[in-house]
Design an enzyme around this catalytic site. Structure first.
Site, PDB file in Angstrom:
ATOM      1  N   ARG A 118     -61.947 -76.570  77.058  1.00  0.00           N
ATOM      2  CA  ARG A 118     -63.377 -76.557  76.716  1.00  0.00           C
ATOM      3  C   ARG A 118     -63.747 -75.345  75.862  1.00  0.00           C
ATOM      4  O   ARG A 118     -64.831 -74.781  75.986  1.00  0.00           O
ATOM      5  CB  ARG A 118     -64.244 -76.606  77.975  1.00  0.00           C
ATOM      6  N   SER A 120     -70.717 -83.552  82.585  1.00  0.00           N
ATOM      7  CA  SER A 120     -70.245 -82.476  83.468  1.00  0.00           C
ATOM      8  C   SER A 120     -70.937 -81.169  83.103  1.00  0.00           C
ATOM      9  O   SER A 120     -70.800 -80.695  81.974  1.00  0.00           O
ATOM     10  CB  SER A 120     -68.727 -82.321  83.342  1.00  0.00           C
ATOM     11  N   GLU A 167     -70.178 -75.688  81.420  1.00  0.00           N
ATOM     12  CA  GLU A 167     -69.565 -76.411  80.308  1.00  0.00           C
ATOM     13  C   GLU A 167     -70.638 -76.709  79.264  1.00  0.00           C
ATOM     14  O   GLU A 167     -70.389 -76.687  78.059  1.00  0.00           O
ATOM     15  CB  GLU A 167     -68.929 -77.701  80.792  1.00  0.00           C
TER      16      GLU A 167
END
Length: 331
Positions: A158, A230, A327
């Site tokens: 990420r 998420s 995230e």
């Protein structure tokens, strides 16, 4: 290209947060990119794609360049090249319909192509870095284009150079190495269960279809329930910390990271153990089918959503001594 002032962004972020930006321009083409004012400071520019990985907490004193969705995919020198405004899942479906493998595990991820390398999107055992060849960026200060190789993009979990750089770049195109002989990966979690039960080697199309169905069964559609997917990353912890925690929490899931002295654990599991699955505070809450999904059930403000996310982080830190990291980009 028309520049608007005090433009509302509520319909341009999947959390449905009502906020405005100082200036706004819609980008439909390379010509629009090249028409952007060249004197905008890096800290004053926000490039907005599908708005699926953002939490706005206030009005933005920024110039927002919105990459409007427009499908454009070609094959150049045996590479699949896509315009940044192409919807990501449209690219996945385009590829699997032509029996080109490499991104089928990333089906149904919301957002546009330009956001994929920015976030190094990943799911079900695959990441875009596995097949990314180059990313083309436009420098709005110089008016020049530049290509960054996979290595230059500094892709990890990420993470990419695009998150932490001081260059006036806007991603314009990406190139992927998608092939009819790329290996099929169905070894991850629920995907493995699906194809163990079916038997045989699946096609890229079958993998993409299975991933889409699994995601739909677990994750809410932002078009019907505002969310940004998420909200937190799955934390990576040391081997020593993992052993210590598993003595207390025997069911705690651990996943291999490829490094001998660390493990990845599930942020959703941590949040669920802290009681946040289905937890609501007004119109802000966590989805009742998946604790990792922060949801706007109606008219939650960015501050409402930020507040409940901070409560969740504190609870996880107090119970497990693990610091969750967002995230989603918080602005």
């Amino acid at each position: 290209m028309k520049i608007l002032r005090n433009h509302n962004l509520k319909n341009l972020n999947t959390l449905g947060v009502d906020c405005c930006c100082e200036q706004f321009a819609e980008i439909n083409s390379l010509a629009d990119l090249e028409a952007l004012p060249k004197d905008i400071k890096i800290t004053e520019m926000l490039v907005l794609g599908g708005g699926s990985n953002l939490l706005f907490t206030q009005d933005l004193p920024r110039f927002v360049a919105h990459i409007k969705p427009r499908k454009h995919i070609t094959i150049v020198d045996n590479l699949v090249v896509a315009w940044a405004g192409t919807v990501w899942d449209d690219l996945v479906q385009w590829a699997v319909q032509r029996n080109l493998g490499g991104i089928e595990n990333l089906a149904a991820i919301p957002g546009l192509v330009g956001g994929a390398p920015f976030q190094n999107i990943g799911a079900y055992g695959a990441e875009i870095k596995d097949c990314l060849v180059w990313v083309e960026v436009y420098n709005w200060h110089t008016g020049l284009y530049h290509r960054l190789s996979n290595e230059e993009c500094m892709l990890s979990y990420r993470h990419s150079i695009f998150k932490y750089h001081d260059q006036p770049w806007i991603i314009s195109r990406i190139a992927l190495d998608l092939r009819p002989d790329n290996p099929i990966n169905v070894s991850y979690g629920p995907l493995k269960t699906v194809f163990d039960n079916l038997g045989g080697t699946p096609t890229y199309q079958q993998v993409a279809t299975a991933v889409t169905q699994i995601r739909a069964s677990k994750l809410p559609d932002p078009k019907t329930l505002a969310n940004a997917g998420s909200f937190f990353k799955n934390p990576i912890i040391s081997d020593q910390q993992a052993k210590r925690l598993q003595r207390r929490f025997k069911e705690m899931p651990l996943f291999d990271t490829g490094q001998p002295d660390e493990h990845k654990t599930s942020a959703a599991w941590l949040l669920e153990q802290c009681g946040f699955k289905g937890h609501k505070e007004g119109d802000a809450g966590f989805y009742d089918k998946h604790a990792l999904i922060l949801v706007n059930y109606g008219n939650a403000t960015g501050q409402d959503l930020l507040r409940i996310s901070k409560s969740a982080k504190r609870a996880v830190k107090n119970k497990f001594a693990i610091e969750l990291e967002e995230e989603v980009r918080v602005l």
